[in-house]
Design a protein around this motif. Structure first.
Motif, PDB file in Angstrom:
ATOM      1  N   PHE A 122      -1.447   1.944  -5.813  1.00 25.37           N
ATOM      2  CA  PHE A 122      -2.373   1.382  -4.729  1.00 25.37           C
ATOM      3  C   PHE A 122      -1.930   0.264  -4.259  1.00 25.37           C
ATOM      4  O   PHE A 122      -1.974  -0.011  -2.955  1.00 25.37           O
ATOM      5  N   LYS A 123      -1.328  -0.908  -5.172  1.00 28.59           N
ATOM      6  CA  LYS A 123      -0.702  -2.126  -4.767  1.00 28.59           C
ATOM      7  C   LYS A 123       0.299  -1.831  -3.607  1.00 28.59           C
ATOM      8  O   LYS A 123       0.662  -3.097  -2.934  1.00 28.59           O
ATOM      9  N   ASP A 124       1.006  -0.789  -3.525  1.00 20.60           N
ATOM     10  CA  ASP A 124       2.151  -0.421  -2.799  1.00 20.60           C
ATOM     11  C   ASP A 124       1.949  -0.223  -1.316  1.00 20.60           C
ATOM     12  O   ASP A 124       2.907  -0.379  -0.462  1.00 20.60           O
ATOM     13  N   VAL A 125       0.691   0.210  -1.045  1.00 25.32           N
ATOM     14  CA  VAL A 125       0.233   0.714   0.153  1.00 25.32           C
ATOM     15  C   VAL A 125       0.504  -0.224   1.420  1.00 25.32           C
ATOM     16  O   VAL A 125       0.087  -1.466   0.902  1.00 25.32           O
ATOM     17  N   PRO A 126       1.139  -0.330   2.268  1.00 20.92           N
ATOM     18  CA  PRO A 126       1.442  -1.110   3.416  1.00 20.92           C
ATOM     19  C   PRO A 126      -0.039  -1.262   4.098  1.00 20.92           C
ATOM     20  O   PRO A 126      -0.440  -2.591   4.772  1.00 20.92           O
ATOM     21  N   GLU A 127      -1.077  -0.419   4.468  1.00 20.45           N
ATOM     22  CA  GLU A 127      -2.261  -0.571   5.152  1.00 20.45           C
ATOM     23  C   GLU A 127      -3.187   0.352   4.490  1.00 20.45           C
ATOM     24  O   GLU A 127      -2.965   1.503   3.873  1.00 20.45           O
TER      25      GLU A 127
END
Length: 590
Positions: free
Chosen positions: A253-258
């Motif tokens: 989840f920490k990798d999602v851009p938006e």
């Protein structure tokens, strides 16, 4: 024909992806042009909702089953769940095994008291002082954010859907109090404005630049005019996966851009909001949302455990008097090339969204929250019950046992039909016996004529045949499979295992049963750690200058602790205490 559920619009057609378009290239970094934000929002919405209907269908199915609405099937024509088509005489029993299992796991999670420790980021004395203050402030922030209630709500989504989110933010609401600000009027242009806007403009009129200002008065000419603005308070909300959308192609989840937060707002909310009431003039309001996730979430208050939609009680499907509203989307763009400090923007509507502007909350704009080093922080965190490799959305505790519950329900239905049709006694009455009536009542007197049909006119009673004992054994196997699949063993429900009499032995069984949920405990603990990190930063930046907490000492005397915001200016790292994510028995404490 049995009454069917009111079908829900098709999942596949609820998210119509826009045509591919190029990202806006004419937006200089740091500027928040409304048209550029709308273009970005269309692309972000397409990415976040791509393939999402598959999970929405699964989440809705699990919710129905926990609410004892289990004899349902997926109808591809209507794109929703409807009652299974069965003959009228076929019973439809439901088993509460899933609900009991959810309650057992939920009670186990509630019993765990997660502990957090603040570790200083370096040997700076300010960091050390901040770490000491943060450790003592942890229970105060937990109570201030009402985390007992928030985590209780979060745990339900965590178990049933396998995913839950915590969203920490500053809530500007009159329920938290208000600030009265005197109004001033420009002598040159006659515009009235608050003292804060004049101070931001350099003690001049923001419209004409005039320096001659005077207090604004009410219509009576004697009472000074003031404006009230709501106070802000740090709060935390538990979000279901139906209220947040993001691209599921990332492994973490920490990798999602938006991410996109979704909520349904009523028309009266915007008409009463001081920043929005003029922006929504002429907006086309609607009765219900078009996005599938919001349809399900808006329908949640009408779901119950009676197994039938209340709208199907013979009345109209809808009263038509519900208040109009519109979906509101809150887009969070993490720091990137176009937005180095991140971006937060709100949009109203689906087809042609409006970019909502709020001077009080500074949206659209960069991330409103920063850490002690001045870096923007993202205050939404996620926990997954059972991680699935290659994707963010996790599996829930019910995913592997729903099929077994269907088999159990079908077996109970068959056994009930056996009891009703084959286990009941049958009377054989020869023709011409002149028996008046068989009622089955105790003390029934049967009159018959022994001289007819060759003297064989006596009625005969045949005992029924009940279900075979193997069916009960099969039923117990199904129930055991469901318990083992969910991990909600008897010992977690308070039942004493057969052959287990010692107290220490039962405690050991509890610990072994809880060890199955180690990954869920860890994920929940990481979510709580991220929440505390965000709550601590919001307390440092927006909290009161001083807090006082009452503590009851072992000698039953009250002592008071005072926390000052000035003591939270250092940088710290938050860690979870070892073993605090799972509940401890007396044996575990020893």
């Amino acid at each position: 024909m049995p009454a069917e559920l009111e079908p829900i619009p098709s999942l596949e057609g609820s998210h119509i992806l826009p045509k591919a378009a190029e990202a806006p290239k004419d937006v200089p970094p740091g500027e928040f042009d409304p048209q550029a934000l709308k273009d970005y929002f269309k692309l972000a919405k397409a990415r976040c909702f791509d393939g999402r209907w598959v999970f929405e269908r699964q989440w809705l199915h699990r919710i129905y089953y926990v609410l004892d609405r289990q004899w349902i099937r997926w109808d591809s024509k209507t794109g929703g769940y409807v009652d299974k088509r069965l003959a009228k005489w076929i019973p439809r029993p439901t088993n509460p095994d899933l609900k009991n299992g959810v309650q057992a796991i939920r009670a186990m999670l509630t019993a765990s008291k997660i502990g957090v420790n603040a570790r200083p980021s370096g040997a700076d004395p300010q960091n050390i002082a901040t770490a000491a203050t943060a450790d003592e402030l942890a229970p105060v922030l937990h109570e201030s954010h009402d985390m007992n209630t928030v985590m209780n709500e979060s745990d339900w989504w965590f178990i049933v859907t396998g995913n839950t989110f915590l969203y920490t933010y500053i809530d500007y609401d009159f329920a938290h109090g208000s600030i009265d600000e005197p109004m001033e009027m420009c002598v040159g242009c006659g515009e009235e404005m608050g003292a804060a806007k004049i101070a931001e403009a350099g003690q001049v009129c923001p419209s004409c630049g005039g320096t001659e200002l005077m207090p604004a008065m009410e219509e009576d000419g004697t009472t000074p005019k003031v404006t009230s603005t709501p106070k802000g308070k740090p709060v935390t909300r538990a979000l279901s996966p139906l209220e947040i959308a993001f691209s599921n192609t990332y492994p973490r989840f920490k990798d999602v851009p938006e991410v996109i937060l979704m909520r349904w707002r009523t028309k009266s909310y915007y008409e009463q909001h001081p920043d929005y009431k003029e922006q929504v003039t002429g907006f086309n309001w609607q009765k219900s949302p078009t996005e599938r996730s919001m349809q399900i979430f808006k329908m949640m208050p009408q779901m119950n455990d009676m197994g039938m939609n209340p709208f199907m009680w013979g009345g109209p499907a809808s009263s038509g008097k519900e208040e109009e509203g519109a979906p509101e989307y809150e887009l969070w763009i993490k720091p990137c090339g176009n937005y180095p400090k991140g971006c937060v923007a709100r949009f109203l509507g689906d087809s042609d969204p409006i970019v909502l502007e709020s001077s009080e909350e500074a949206v659209p704009g960069p991330f409103p929250y920063k850490d002690a080093k001045g870096q923007p922080i993202f205050t939404i965190t996620h926990a997954g019950f059972e991680h699935v490799g290659g994707r963010i959305l996790a599996a829930g505790a019910l995913d592997g046992v729903v099929g077994k519950l269907d088999q159990l329900n079908q077996l109970d239905s068959m056994m009930q039909m056996i009891i009703q049709r084959m286990a009941n006694p049958v009377w054989l009455e020869p023709k011409g016996a002149e028996v008046e009536k068989f009622t089955g009542e105790p003390g029934l007197v049967v009159k018959w004529n022994p001289l007819t049909v060759g003297g064989n006119a006596k009625p005969e009673r045949l005992d029924g045949t009940g279900p075979h004992p193997s069916l009960f054994q099969l039923r117990e196997m199904y129930k055991r499979d469901i318990e083992e699949g969910m991990g909600s063993y008897d010992v977690l429900k308070g039942n004493k295992p057969t052959g287990m009499d010692s107290f220490s032995g039962m405690q050991l069984m509890v610990e072994r049963a809880q060890s199955r949920f180690s990954s869920a405990f860890q994920s929940r603990g990481e979510m709580y750690r991220d929440w505390f990190s965000a709550a601590l930063e919001l307390e440092r930046e927006f909290g009161p200058d001083e807090r006082t907490s009452a503590v009851l000492s072992p000698s039953r005397q009250w002592t008071f602790q005072t926390f000052k915001k000035a003591d939270l200016q250092g940088a710290v790292n938050i860690i979870i205490e070892d073993g605090s994510t799972s509940p401890k028995t007396n044996l575990g404490i020893r």
